[in-house]
Design an enzyme around this catalytic site. Sequence first.
Site, PDB file in Angstrom:
ATOM      1  N   ASP A  13       1.100  -1.272   0.399  1.00 33.53           N
ATOM      2  CA  ASP A  13       0.124   0.031   0.256  1.00 33.53           C
ATOM      3  C   ASP A  13       1.190   0.985   0.047  1.00 33.53           C
ATOM      4  O   ASP A  13       2.003   1.276   0.263  1.00 33.53           O
ATOM      5  CB  ASP A  13      -0.837  -0.177   1.186  1.00 33.53           C
ATOM      6  N   ASP A  15      -0.507   5.132   0.652  1.00 40.22           N
ATOM      7  CA  ASP A  15      -0.471   6.238   1.611  1.00 40.22           C
ATOM      8  C   ASP A  15      -0.862   5.601   2.707  1.00 40.22           C
ATOM      9  O   ASP A  15      -1.642   4.838   3.656  1.00 40.22           O
ATOM     10  CB  ASP A  15      -1.841   6.972   1.329  1.00 40.22           C
TER      11      ASP A  15
END
Length: 325
Positions: A13, A15
């Site tokens: 991932d 953010d």
Amino acid sequence: MTLLDLYDTLLFDLDGTVYRGESAIDGAAEAVEAAHQAGVTVRFVTNNASRGPDEVARHLTDIGIRAEPKEVSTSAQAAAKVVAEKTVAKKTSGTVLVVGSEALEHEIRLVGLTPTRTADDDVQAVVQGLSKDTSWRDLAEACVAINAGALWVACNVDRTLPTERGLLPGNGALVAALRAATGLEPVVAGKPATPLMDEAMRAAGGTNALAVGDRLDTDIAGAVAAGLDSLLVLSGVSTPKELIEGDLRPTYLAADVRAVTDDPDRLRIGAKPGWEIEDGVVRGAGDPLDLLRALCATPHTGEIRAANGDAAAALRHLGLPHELA
């Protein structure tokens, strides 16, 4: 042995996991480089639809993280494919109202569809992704099209977006506005729904992937839905309290992505070196994260109790409510 010895693909991932806003998270560059050096396939899998793969890779490179556009999978790409599959299946026109960034518009064009910004055209679908420039007028156009029967696809439904300034409204907050206005639910392409993870796995070409993320409700839930092992890092949104109070469990738990070079047995949920837990009473001494891993695998009800000062200090460090036994 490290996690890099167990998996042929890492699905990072972005953010809250690799960066916050414009700043890399400590150790992220080293973790990604270690994966590359070990021959592990790296994919950057993001629910944020505001940037295209080229822009994401450029941003990562600018903050010191080696990345190429072909290593990036975005929810905008996944959403565009969902829209294309559903409109082609219905043999309808290919006009799609875009609520989001130019990068999302570009992905709609890449799958052979025509983007528009108004509901006056023959709109067959609405696709909604994060853009910091989305206005009431954009939502109003989408509302008209959705109420007229257009397919509604949301790139993701993350309520918040981690930044260097803290948590800001995510695409899910804007999806909620349209949900309230229409009384309808969108088809979701991003995590925890499976289209984005499936596309990332297809692009990676791996057979044994580890999903790495900071959110239980998207990254970890998405890994579970896709049948993948997962590593939750506490550098972004989800907190120890949220983890303990919920039912969802990752395979591994760590402070940040540097853990990909750590011993998997130490990181695994249920490992508890230095700690003993019985009937909700914690005693012992050691790393607070070791205690958290142990608590995740130990049934308990009510408030956790600390049997000694070290246990109380560890629970305070984790932000977990407790009392002295």
